[in-house]
Design a protein around this motif. Structure first.
Motif, PDB file in Angstrom:
ATOM      1  N   HIS A   6     -34.376   7.118 -37.630  1.00 43.94           N
ATOM      2  CA  HIS A   6     -34.834   8.184 -37.202  1.00 43.94           C
ATOM      3  C   HIS A   6     -35.409   9.022 -38.149  1.00 43.94           C
ATOM      4  O   HIS A   6     -34.669   9.288 -39.297  1.00 43.94           O
ATOM      5  N   PHE A   7     -36.555   9.245 -37.699  1.00 44.03           N
ATOM      6  CA  PHE A   7     -37.640   9.984 -38.788  1.00 44.03           C
ATOM      7  C   PHE A   7     -37.693  11.610 -38.452  1.00 44.03           C
ATOM      8  O   PHE A   7     -37.961  11.991 -37.400  1.00 44.03           O
ATOM      9  N   GLN A   8     -37.060  12.357 -39.338  1.00 46.26           N
ATOM     10  CA  GLN A   8     -36.955  13.674 -39.023  1.00 46.26           C
ATOM     11  C   GLN A   8     -38.206  14.410 -39.946  1.00 46.26           C
ATOM     12  O   GLN A   8     -38.142  14.380 -41.434  1.00 46.26           O
ATOM     13  N   VAL A   9     -38.926  15.268 -39.319  1.00 48.02           N
ATOM     14  CA  VAL A   9     -39.820  15.891 -39.916  1.00 48.02           C
ATOM     15  C   VAL A   9     -39.599  17.170 -39.876  1.00 48.02           C
ATOM     16  O   VAL A   9     -39.434  17.894 -39.009  1.00 48.02           O
ATOM     17  N   LYS A  10     -39.549  18.093 -41.183  1.00 48.65           N
ATOM     18  CA  LYS A  10     -39.466  19.416 -41.098  1.00 48.65           C
ATOM     19  C   LYS A  10     -40.487  19.882 -42.185  1.00 48.65           C
ATOM     20  O   LYS A  10     -41.450  19.207 -42.803  1.00 48.65           O
ATOM     21  N   GLU A  11     -40.534  21.083 -41.810  1.00 52.11           N
ATOM     22  CA  GLU A  11     -41.698  22.176 -42.831  1.00 52.11           C
ATOM     23  C   GLU A  11     -41.581  21.837 -44.282  1.00 52.11           C
ATOM     24  O   GLU A  11     -42.496  21.479 -44.843  1.00 52.11           O
ATOM     25  N   ASP A  12     -40.368  21.527 -44.861  1.00 52.08           N
ATOM     26  CA  ASP A  12     -40.398  21.492 -46.398  1.00 52.08           C
ATOM     27  C   ASP A  12     -39.992  19.831 -46.517  1.00 52.08           C
ATOM     28  O   ASP A  12     -39.641  19.732 -47.890  1.00 52.08           O
ATOM     29  N   SER A  13     -39.549  19.041 -45.712  1.00 53.65           N
ATOM     30  CA  SER A  13     -39.192  17.599 -45.955  1.00 53.65           C
ATOM     31  C   SER A  13     -39.330  16.767 -44.711  1.00 53.65           C
ATOM     32  O   SER A  13     -39.400  16.883 -43.571  1.00 53.65           O
TER      33      SER A  13
END
Length: 194
Positions: A49-56
């Motif tokens: 599961h690839f989680q994209v956040k603003e900072d990581s």
């Protein structure tokens, strides 16, 4: 974006692994359930599961598809982040999480660090239908073509036990001992499993 990564484990810890895939190293966060499955392996295939956040950007890896699915359901609930979902899957097996949600068992969920009564109730409210259907689909695999299991299900539901609860009890009972020759024994064991 990533379905899975298949490669050599170059570093292992209970919360994270480094996976070398054709010379590219990936840092992948895992649960204790996944760690227990891979701790003695050198090569492994992890569902990602690839989680994209603003900072990581973070990769979460799972030994089995079911664990990945439960993780994705959990993080879809407002107020449940990846860290909490990973903690749940480190404290409970994926099927235990699914069964607790499907059966509305807040006590099991509340035993997980970071999950209070309100969070447990929210998880059950939002995920019961989704997770419950999948829990039943696993049960159907056990019941398909097994007339004794189907008869036991009919008997349990006629006793007033909810169908989902009866199916889960039969699956659990037959998973522990698949050599039942007597319908009465199967029903008695399933009643104990409820």
């Amino acid at each position: 974006m990533y379905a899975y990564l298949d490669g050599k484990l170059t570093f292992k810890s209970p919360g994270m692994v480094h996976l070398d895939v054709n010379g590219v190293g990936y840092e992948v966060y895992i649960s204790l359930n996944t760690y227990s499955e891979i701790q003695h392996l050198e090569k492994v295939k992890l569902y990602i599961h690839f989680q994209v956040k603003e900072d990581s950007n973070t990769l979460f890896g799972f030994f089995g598809l079911r664990e990945k699915e439960i993780f994705q359901y959990l993080i879809s609930v407002s107020g449940v982040g990846a860290a909490t979902a990973r903690m749940m899957l480190s404290s409970l097996k994926p099927e235990e999480v699914a069964n607790a949600i499907a059966q509305g068992n807040t006590k099991v969920l509340e035993n997980v660090k970071g999950i209070g009564k309100k969070s447990a109730e929210r998880l059950i409210l939002e995920l019961r239908d989704k997770v419950g259907k999948q829990a039943i689909s696993g049960v159907e695999n056990v019941l398909n073509g097994n007339t004794m299991a189907a008869d036991a299900l009919t008997a349990l539901t006629s006793l007033g036990i909810a169908r989902m609860q009866a199916e889960l009890a039969i699956k659990k009972t037959m998973g522990n001992n698949n050599s039942f020759t007597n319908l009465e024994d199967l029903i008695k064991q399933a009643l104990k499993a409820i």
